[in-house]
Structures are given as C-alpha cells and as structure tokens.
Design a protein around this motif. Structure first.
Motif, PDB file in Angstrom:
ATOM      1  N   THR A  25      33.789  40.747  33.233  1.00 15.61           N
ATOM      2  CA  THR A  25      34.629  40.612  34.414  1.00 15.61           C
ATOM      3  C   THR A  25      34.392  39.260  35.079  1.00 15.61           C
ATOM      4  O   THR A  25      33.398  38.568  34.811  1.00 15.61           O
ATOM      5  N   TYR A  26      35.321  38.887  35.932  1.00 16.19           N
ATOM      6  CA  TYR A  26      35.189  37.700  36.775  1.00 16.19           C
ATOM      7  C   TYR A  26      34.672  38.140  38.143  1.00 16.19           C
ATOM      8  O   TYR A  26      35.152  39.117  38.717  1.00 16.19           O
ATOM      9  N   TYR A  41      32.327  33.990  35.038  1.00 19.11           N
ATOM     10  CA  TYR A  41      32.646  35.098  34.148  1.00 19.11           C
ATOM     11  C   TYR A  41      31.346  35.585  33.534  1.00 19.11           C
ATOM     12  O   TYR A  41      30.540  34.779  33.041  1.00 19.11           O
ATOM     13  N   GLN A  97      29.538  38.557  30.920  1.00 17.11           N
ATOM     14  CA  GLN A  97      29.787  39.548  29.876  1.00 17.11           C
ATOM     15  C   GLN A  97      28.444  40.068  29.406  1.00 17.11           C
ATOM     16  O   GLN A  97      27.487  39.301  29.251  1.00 17.11           O
ATOM     17  N   ALA A 150      33.563  29.718  35.822  1.00 19.86           N
ATOM     18  CA  ALA A 150      34.968  29.881  35.441  1.00 19.86           C
ATOM     19  C   ALA A 150      35.907  29.387  36.520  1.00 19.86           C
ATOM     20  O   ALA A 150      37.094  29.718  36.508  1.00 19.86           O
TER      21      ALA A 150
END
Length: 695
Positions: free
Chosen positions: A93-94, A108, A110, A131
């Motif tokens: 997710t951001y 970002y 992960q 990001a």
C-alpha cells in the motif's frame, strides 16, 4: 557445478551476491519484522526514508510513531492484520510519512509474511521506497484522487448509515434505512439483499430494487452453496471481484443474475455478540474488485447494520412481551352495557417510539352491576415496569370483586386500599370509581388521589367535575385515613363521562391545571361518538409523545333507549310500629295499581311484604323500601328493601309448623329476577317484575 549454475541463472560475473546494493540503487529500503520479539530491523536506506538515524531508533515500531500520521498508521495496521488473518503472503500500500521538518512524503511499502509449519505468522520481510515523485505525476494524481474519492464515498456511506441507524427501533426501521434513506439508497450498490438467520435458514427480508432477488432463494439453508450462506456459515465476508469470478465460484446462482449486469459483489455476515444473525449482499455494476480500504469500509458497514438489527430484535421481543403482559392484565373485553355507549383505550408510554419498557400500571375497567347500574374504574399504579403491571392486575380484580359484591363506592375504595397496603409491595395507586345508575342518571363518584372526571355535555361543551378525594390506595390504609367522600352527580341522556389517567393530561413544562384545561378543550372540539372521541384523544397523546402511559374510558348515557324512571316510591318502616307496616302495604298497593301493573299487584305486594317483615323480624333496625318503574326493552317494576344488617339471607327448609323458611322460596317463585347486594355496612334485597306497558 559452474556449468549448471550458469545455465540456471545466466547472470553477469559482477552481479552482486547480496541485494542491498540493488535496493540502494533503486532508493529502496528493507525491513525485517520479528513478530515474536517485536523487533523491527531496518537497513540504512530505510532509516533515510523514515528520516531517522540509527541512534534515534531503538528497534521497536513504536519509535516510528512520530513519523507515521495516526490515520495512516491505523490503516496500515488494519491492512497487515487482515492479510495475516486471511492467510495471504503479501500486502502492499501507499502511505504518507512525516519528516523532521514536518513535510509529508508518499512512500510505498510491501511485505512478505513468513509463517511456520502451523501457518502462524512469524516474520514479515519487506521493502519501502519513496513514492512522492511517482504519485505526483498526472496519472498518479488522477489514480490517487479517484481512489481517495471512492474511499470518501464509502466512508460517507458508513457515516450516513450509522447516523440513520441510530434512530431505527424496529427491524423494519433498519430495512427502511438500508433501502430507502435519501442519499443512502442501497448503500451505494446497484442492488441489495438482506436476510436474517432463523432456525438454521436464511430468510430474505429486504431486496432492492424490488424483484432483484433470485427466485427460489427467499429461504435458503446455511449449508447451501450460495455466497450469503457461505458468509454466514464461515463468519467471513465474500468478495467477488468480476463476473468471471462470480460464475466460477457460484455457478448455481450466476445464471439467474446475468440480466442485472453485475460486475462485482460483496456478501457480508451480520455478526452480533460473536454469532451470525443475518447476511447482506451488495451487488455492483460497472466496478471491478475491492481495495483493502474498501473491504474494511464494507466490513465496518456490516458490523454497524448487525448491531442495529440486534438492537431492533431485542426491542421488538421486549415490546411483544410487555404488550402481551399488559393486555393480559387489562380486561380482555368490555361488556355491552344497556343504556350506554362505552369506549376504552390504552396507550403505552413508549408507543411514540422512544426506547424503554412498553408497560405500565395504568388500567381501566367496566363492571356491570344489578339494577341497571354499572361501575367504571380508572387507575394508575406507581411505576412503569412489570411489577407495576402485576400489582395493577391484582388490584383490578379486587376492585371488581368488591364492586360486584354490592358494596357502596366508598367501601369499595377503602377495602381496595387495605388490600394494597397488605400486599407485599411498596407501590401505591391512584384510582377513581364511578357507579352510574343508567335508569336515573345518578352517578356516585369516589376519588383516591386521582385526577377529576370530565363530562361532555350534549351540546358539545365539556366541564371538569370537582370531586373531593381521599389519599391514594395503599397510603390511606397505611395512615389510617380510609374516608372517601362520595360525590353525587347526574348524567343526562346524551352526556358522556370521561375518565383518564394523568398521561393524557400532563405536558412538559405545564402544570396539571393547564393540562386539564387543554384536555377540556380537546374533548369539546372532538367528535360526539365515543369511539371516535377516544381515538382522537389518543392521537393527541401520540402526537405530544411522552413516557407516561394512558388509560381512557368514555361512557355516554344513551338518549333514547335507556331505562327511565316512570314512577318512584320510597317508605321508611321502623321496627315495632305496626301502623307503619300497614301504611307501607297500602302505599305499595296503590302505587303498583296507579302505574298500570294491576295484574301483578298481588304478587308485588306479597313479595314486598315478605321482604319488609323479614327485616323487622331478623334485624334490629328499620327497613327502607323503594319501588320504581323502569322502561327500556321491557317495562319492569323494581322493589328494593334495605336494612343495616350485613348478614346475607339464606334459603332454609320450612319448619314443622310451616310458619318460616318459605321467604326466599316465595321470592324466587313470584319474581322474574332477584338478588342481594351489600350497601355500606348493610345490604339490599332487590327483585324485578316484568309488567305490561301502559295504554
């Protein structure tokens, strides 16, 4: 070995043996989160992204709280928890981070979730990268704006639903909120179905638009292969992200909904207190898939609806129980009273929609009495609970019994007060008892702390009748003050007696006198027919609201068909005065013949003489004989003989000489109907003779 490795990888000779340089070249940081110890390890690039030095970081995620805004941290925590619960290996997710200078930047992240042999999550290994530039370009901004708009829309739906559901009291109220609330229709979906669990089955109780449910699925078993059944059975939502996904997972259901142009769907279990009470299906057209945020929002929406449904179910169950108990305590039916029109009504204190126990201690009763008389009762036991209703039920029965025994109104009230005082309760009650002789219109009223009665006149006006009263029932016995003054009034043909409890009178911010004046005006402005008038008064109480219950009794003396006295004679016969007895006989004979009852004059004279003689022989006081003619469906002559003895007459066998024991046999043989009733401390023997109409 070299040959096999080259064939397997075919990598350049200078390819790094470790990934750190690769991550650094791409401005990516890495982290390793040990879920058992709670340590969250980061590399140098991750420290830089978080804008925190190794010296400032102690290895625990809590140290990063100042860098992650609260809402972003909550969203990330929910995403990770959901991924671990659902058994997924990855999440991403951001989120936004706050740097030391207070500026916000997009990153970002992960993660890969590593589990042990039992499937329990042990570690999360992942990356994090800046990001901001990525999301600042036009496409990124549009995508993010669309995602934010969708999230806001879903959030608004949840907020609006929660606000609307706060006012839902019944299951139908909840259904109406979900289906028909402006701006909230179908919770943003194309179509909606809502089902409740009943005995191992799911019964659909709502659909929108109408006809959108699949034929044959209105009642389904929980173990059937339908998405709602699966959601209820597993207590987990079912998200269907495409038509292909729908057709593949639920081939039985899919052919029936192809005409609805469904592209995705969410089926949510409605869970309350860790058990399923229902399920909800939201079907969408034109949208595909559900982001983690959207899933969370829908799950929150389902939880809110489930809590409201359970609250509504409890409310309806309690309401049904309370109403059943209340109705059991009130008279099942109101008897038809010759010569009067009667209407009764009861309104619970919570009928206006407010939450609470739908039960109270208000009651009414109507008691047919001998001689064309009727007793009307209105009362209010202190409190609004099952105990008040139980006391009310007992008190109603006792009052009815005392009145039916023939006691005078003041005695009825006094004995009821003693009964309540001796009952195992600390409650008291207000009460008003009115005994009406519908043949003469005379009404005797006694009041125990209750509000005054009202009379609506035949011209439509209304007035309050001031009645001197005693203490409430229970209190008068406790304080030794059992005197209840009797107020005598006349109710002319066409006039109506209105008795009610204070719930119909009391208004917020107004005193009792103001409420009585308002009630007088409402009765005067209301319809003349008693049932319509009663309905109108209850409608006014409903519109005003309030948490007090209301009991109402309206009795109107009929103008044309009631019995009216066509003649009346009363004579006092003292003991030890033969002349008085002889005079009474002559007066009775003359009155009966003058009233056109010559054919039965000997029978009437003989019975009256027997009753008077019986009083003079077996009591120490005088006899009061009253004769009167009543008209109605048939013309009757009524004889009443009163005395001061409370001993009731009993039928005996005649003695050896045959001079006694025949009195009641004679009365029973010659009269059409007869009886005995208590009158204060004494009694009254009465009998009636059907006599022909006068020419």
């Amino acid at each position: 070995m070299a040959e096999r490795g080259a064939h397997a990888l075919s990598l350049p000779d200078d390819w790094p043996a470790h990934p750190d340089p690769i991550l650094a070249l791409n401005r990516m940081g890495s982290f390793d989160w040990d879920l058992d110890s709670g340590l969250f390890s980061m590399d140098a690039q991750a420290h830089e992204i978080f804008d925190i030095t190794p010296a400032e970081y102690d290895g625990h995620p809590e140290s990063l709280a100042s860098r992650v805004p609260g809402s972003e941290g909550q969203r990330l925590d929910a995403l990770v928890a959901r991924a671990m619960k659902d058994g997924r290996e990855n999440y991403g997710t951001y989120i936004r981070l706050r740097r030391k200078d207070g500026s916000l930047r997009w990153v970002y992240t992960q993660g890969y979730i590593r589990r042990d042999d039992t499937g329990r999550p042990r570690r999360i290994i992942g990356i994090i990268r800046d990001a901001t530039d990525e999301l600042n370009d036009s496409a990124g901004l549009q995508e993010r704006a669309a995602r934010d708009a969708a999230r806001r829309e879903q959030t608004n739906v949840v907020q609006a639903a929660t606000a609307a559901l706060a006012h839902a009291h019944t299951v139908q109220d909840v259904i109406d909120v979900v289906k028909d609330t402006p701006g909230l229709a179908l919770l943003g979906s194309t179509s909606l179905v809502l089902g409740l669990v009943e005995a191992g089955r799911i019964r659909l109780v709502a659909e929108g638009p109408e006809g959108s449910s699949v034929p044959g699925t209105r009642v389904t078993r929980i173990d059937e292969p339908y998405p709602m059944s699966e959601a209820v059975r597993t207590l987990s939502p079912r998200f269907i992200e495409s038509p292909e996904d729908f057709a593949d997972r639920y081939p039985i259901l899919w052919p029936h909904i192809t005409g609805l142009n469904i592209t995705s769907a969410a089926y949510l279990p409605l869970i309350a207190q860790a058990r399923p009470i229902g399920g909800m299906g939201l079907l969408y057209s034109g949208r595909y898939g559900f982001s983690p945020e959207e899933r969370n929002v829908l799950v929150a929406l389902g939880s809110s609806i489930a809590q409201s449904l359970q609250r509504a179910m409890f409310y309806e169950q309690e309401k049904d129980l309370a109403q059943g108990l209340q109705q059991a305590m009130l008279p099942r039916t109101i008897p038809s009273v010759p010569g009067a029109d009667v209407a009764v009504r009861y309104r619970s204190g919570y009928a206006g929609g407010s939450l609470g126990r739908d039960i109270g201690g208000d009651w009414y009763d109507l008691i047919p009495l001998p001689g064309g008389r009727v007793g009307a009762v209105i009362g209010d036991v202190q409190g609004h609970d099952t105990h008040a209703a139980a006391v009310m039920g007992q008190l109603r029965i006792v009052l009815r019994a005392y009145a039916a025994e023939g006691h005078a109104p003041a005695t009825v009230m006094a004995r009821a007060s003693v009964f309540l005082h001796e009952l195992d309760t600390d409650r008291f009650a207000t009460c008003l008892y009115a005994e009406a002789d519908l043949s003469t219109g005379v009404v005797q009223v006694v009041r125990a702390g209750h509000i005054d009665p009202l009379v609506r006149l035949d011209d439509g006006s209304c007035r309050r009748v001031s009645v001197d009263g005693g203490l409430p029932l229970g209190l008068s016995a406790e304080f030794g003050s059992l005197e209840y003054p009797v107020c005598a009034m006349e109710l002319d043909p066409g006039q109506a007696l209105v008795l009610c409890t204070d719930g119909l009178v009391e208004q917020p911010g107004a005193d009792l006198d103001d409420g009585m004046r308002t009630l007088v005006e409402s009765i005067a402005a209301g319809p003349a027919e008693v049932r319509d008038l009663a309905d109108r008064l209850i409608e006014i109480a409903d519109a005003r609201g309030g948490d007090d219950d209301v009991a109402l009794l309206v009795l109107r003396r009929r103008a044309l068909t009631e019995r009216q006295p066509l003649g009346r004679l009363q004579q006092h016969v003292p003991p030890g005065d033969p002349e008085a007895l002889t005079q009474a006989r002559h007066l009775i004979r003359a009155a009966v013949r003058s009233w056109g009852a010559r054919e039965r004059s000997e029978e009437i004279e003989l019975v009256a003489d027997e009753l008077i003689t019986n009083v003079l022989m077996h009591t120490e006081g005088a006899a009061v004989v009253t004769l009167r003619v009543l008209s109605g469906t048939d013309r009757r002559l009524r004889v009443e003989v009163e005395d001061s003895s409370s001993a009731l007459p009993r039928r005996r066998e005649p003695g050896e000489q045959g001079v006694s024991g025949r009195g009641l046999l004679l009365v029973d043989r010659l009269t059409d109907v007869w009886g005995v009733e208590a009158r204060g401390g004494g009694k009254c023997m009465w009998c009636e003779f059907v006599v022909p109409e006068r020419d």
